[in-house]
Design an enzyme around this catalytic site. Structure first.
Site, PDB file in Angstrom:
ATOM      1  N   LYS A 104     -29.155 -10.889  12.026  1.00 55.98           N
ATOM      2  CA  LYS A 104     -29.441 -10.561  10.335  1.00 55.98           C
ATOM      3  C   LYS A 104     -28.712  -9.280  10.060  1.00 55.98           C
ATOM      4  CE  LYS A 104     -33.284  -8.375   9.209  1.00 55.98           C
ATOM      5  NZ  LYS A 104     -34.919  -8.277   9.174  1.00 55.98           N
TER       6      LYS A 104
ATOM      7  N   LYS B 281     -39.352  -5.472  16.998  1.00 52.90           N
ATOM      8  CA  LYS B 281     -39.346  -3.987  16.746  1.00 52.90           C
ATOM      9  C   LYS B 281     -39.920  -3.284  17.991  1.00 52.90           C
ATOM     10  CE  LYS B 281     -38.553  -3.199  12.045  1.00 52.90           C
ATOM     11  NZ  LYS B 281     -39.193  -2.658  10.738  1.00 52.90           N
TER      12      LYS B 281
ATOM     13  N   LYS C 183     -30.761  -2.654   7.563  1.00 51.24           N
ATOM     14  CA  LYS C 183     -30.473  -1.258   7.327  1.00 51.24           C
ATOM     15  C   LYS C 183     -30.738  -0.326   8.680  1.00 51.24           C
ATOM     16  CE  LYS C 183     -34.317  -1.571   3.708  1.00 51.24           C
ATOM     17  NZ  LYS C 183     -35.620  -1.781   4.707  1.00 51.24           N
TER      18      LYS C 183
HETATM   19  P1  TYM Z   1     -37.305  -4.828   4.224  1.00 53.38           P
HETATM   20  O1  TYM Z   1     -37.590  -3.541   3.666  1.00 53.38           O
HETATM   21  O2  TYM Z   1     -37.096  -4.798   5.456  1.00 53.38           O
HETATM   22  O3  TYM Z   1     -36.563  -5.673   3.277  1.00 53.38           O
HETATM   23  C1  TYM Z   1     -36.630  -5.605   1.830  1.00 53.38           C
HETATM   24  C2  TYM Z   1     -36.481  -7.032   1.458  1.00 53.38           C
HETATM   25  O4  TYM Z   1     -34.923  -7.568   1.691  1.00 53.38           O
HETATM   26  C3  TYM Z   1     -35.068  -8.592   2.380  1.00 53.38           C
HETATM   27  N1  TYM Z   1     -33.981  -8.628   3.354  1.00 53.38           N
HETATM   28  C4  TYM Z   1     -32.742  -9.527   3.374  1.00 53.38           C
HETATM   29  N2  TYM Z   1     -32.635 -10.680   2.710  1.00 53.38           N
HETATM   30  C5  TYM Z   1     -31.663 -11.457   3.049  1.00 53.38           C
HETATM   31  N3  TYM Z   1     -30.634 -11.096   4.091  1.00 53.38           N
HETATM   32  C6  TYM Z   1     -30.956 -10.031   4.861  1.00 53.38           C
HETATM   33  N4  TYM Z   1     -30.156  -9.513   5.919  1.00 53.38           N
HETATM   34  C7  TYM Z   1     -32.001  -9.210   4.533  1.00 53.38           C
HETATM   35  N5  TYM Z   1     -32.749  -8.074   5.117  1.00 53.38           N
HETATM   36  C8  TYM Z   1     -33.831  -7.973   4.292  1.00 53.38           C
HETATM   37  C9  TYM Z   1     -36.441  -8.635   3.248  1.00 53.38           C
HETATM   38  O5  TYM Z   1     -36.789 -10.291   3.200  1.00 53.38           O
HETATM   39  C10 TYM Z   1     -37.323  -8.156   2.003  1.00 53.38           C
HETATM   40  O6  TYM Z   1     -37.446  -9.129   0.936  1.00 53.38           O
HETATM   41  N6  TYM Z   1     -42.248  -6.182   5.293  1.00 53.38           N
HETATM   42  C11 TYM Z   1     -41.075  -6.258   4.201  1.00 53.38           C
HETATM   43  C12 TYM Z   1     -41.685  -5.078   3.272  1.00 53.38           C
HETATM   44  C13 TYM Z   1     -42.845  -5.239   2.696  1.00 53.38           C
HETATM   45  C14 TYM Z   1     -43.298  -6.254   1.743  1.00 53.38           C
HETATM   46  C15 TYM Z   1     -44.691  -6.152   1.280  1.00 53.38           C
HETATM   47  C16 TYM Z   1     -42.493  -7.338   1.134  1.00 53.38           C
HETATM   48  C17 TYM Z   1     -44.094  -4.562   2.804  1.00 53.38           C
HETATM   49  N7  TYM Z   1     -45.068  -5.134   1.813  1.00 53.38           N
HETATM   50  C18 TYM Z   1     -45.264  -7.089   0.175  1.00 53.38           C
HETATM   51  C19 TYM Z   1     -43.076  -8.347   0.227  1.00 53.38           C
HETATM   52  C20 TYM Z   1     -44.308  -8.113  -0.221  1.00 53.38           C
HETATM   53  C21 TYM Z   1     -39.916  -5.642   4.857  1.00 53.38           C
HETATM   54  O7  TYM Z   1     -39.860  -4.900   5.730  1.00 53.38           O
HETATM   55  O8  TYM Z   1     -38.972  -5.695   3.963  1.00 53.38           O
END
Ligand code: TYM
Length: 328
Positions: A192, A111, A195
């Site tokens: 990957k 990022k 969003k």
């Molecule tokens: P974020 O918002 O990027 O994504 C949310 C969840 O979706 C999963 N994910 C995917 N799974 C499969 N294939 C993909 N292409 C894909 N893209 C995203 C992510 O693994 C995630 O589970 N840092 C985290 C948010 C967060 C969080 C937390 C998660 C903040 N605090 C505490 C768990 C526990 C994030 O950026 O997710």
């Protein structure tokens, strides 16, 4: 009953990657666990956000959680910035995080690469994420594959805190789905699905209408072999579509290989699109009913209240362990 915590950033419309890697697991797990699901808006502002757009995205994400089947009678759904304990414990976690371990985080490297102004919050993001999880005595964190490194750091921080001060935190386990832990971009299937991808054809968003879904799947990158077979290394595009198909239709990869034997990619892609539409259409219908309802606000208010009760107790323990404030 063991406790689950997970979060999603309101940084854009969710993709089917988020659905498969995260939300789909949450809906299953809430039947047998004490669940906290969070809209992590404080994580979203570690990169620039348009303020009105962010507000919309927060509400939209809450409605997607509910429309996908998160039941407020079973799970606690809330917004991170409405529970101040997150940033409080986040600071404590920063105080025990090392620069070196934060520098090794691949999400930070990805990022920040090539960017002129990188916020310090983007750097300390994993310390806040650890706080999110540790506040709730979490046993299990369901996430996609890309969050594995952050989870390992969370475990290290919990253990470090417990060893250095008092035994306050549960050391959480990670739960990654067997199929679909990493849904790939439709245009560059070695990357990957995300969003924030600038190429809208690369991702299917949960609110895309059926026509758009069909169009994006039809233009997904495959290969010239014309054989539907799972081979991640040599056929990443077809393998990604097989993963997506399997998750959305409930069939196994082997069943699908047999089903499309001797058929071309045209039939296969139509099958993938139909499987996605069958699952997403009812979610979308519910989403538009919920989005502007007063019920949504009630659920989020109650969620913040319930989450605060648990989180504030942990804050008291963590402050005491570190020697912060006065003895009361
Ligand atoms: P974020 O918002 O990027 O994504 C949310 C969840 O979706 C999963 N994910 C995917 N799974 C499969 N294939 C993909 N292409 C894909 N893209 C995203 C992510 O693994 C995630 O589970 N840092 C985290 C948010 C967060 C969080 C937390 C998660 C903040 N605090 C505490 C768990 C526990 C994030 O950026 O997710």
């Amino acid at each position: 009953m063991s406790t689950i915590f997970s979060g999603i950033q309101p940084s854009g419309t969710l993709t089917i990657g988020n659905y498969v890697g995260a939300i789909r697991q949450f809906v299953e797990l809430q039947n047998s666990h004490n669940c906290f699901f969070c809209i992590v808006d404080e994580h979203a502002v570690t990169v620039p956000q348009e303020r009105l757009k962010l507000r919309d995205n927060i509400r939209s994400l809450a409605a997607i959680y509910l429309a996908s089947g998160i039941d407020p009678n079973k799970s606690t759904l809330f917004i991170q910035s409405e529970v101040p304990a997150h940033t409080q414990l986040g600071w404590m976690m920063q105080s025990i995080s090392y620069m070196g371990e934060l520098e090794r985080m691949t999400q930070f490297k990805d990022k920040s690469e090539g960017k002129e102004a990188v916020s310090s919050a983007l750097f300390t993001y994993p310390s806040l994420m650890a706080a999110d999880i540790l506040l709730y005595n979490t046993d299990l964190v369901p996430v996609g594959d890309d969050q594995k490194q952050h989870l390992e750091l969370t475990r290290d921080l919990a253990q470090r805190f417990n060893n250095r001060f008092l035994d306050v935190f549960t050391v959480p386990e990670i739960s990654i789905p067997k199929v679909g832990a990493r849904i790939m971009s439709l245009q560059e299937p070695t990357k990957k699905m995300s969003k924030s991808d600038e190429n809208a054809k690369a991702s299917i968003f949960m609110l895309d209408d059926p026509k758009k879904i069909e169009k994006k799947i039809k233009s997904a990158v495959t290969d010239s072999e014309g054989i539907v077979k799972y081979d991640k290394e040599n056929k990443p595009g077809v393998s990604n579509l097989l993963d997506i198909h399997a998750v959305f239709s409930g069939e196994t990869i082997e069943e699908l290989e047999r089903k499309y034997e001797g058929k071309g990619y045209g039939d296969f892609k139509q099958g993938v699109a139909d499987a996605i539409i069958n699952v997403l259409k009812p979610i979308q219908d519910r989403y538009y009913e919920i989005l502007d309802s007063a019920l949504l606000d009630q659920i989020l208010d109650q969620g913040a209240e319930k989450a605060s009760l648990v989180a504030n107790k942990t804050i008291q323990k963590a402050k005491k362990a570190m020697g912060l404030g006065r003895v009361k």
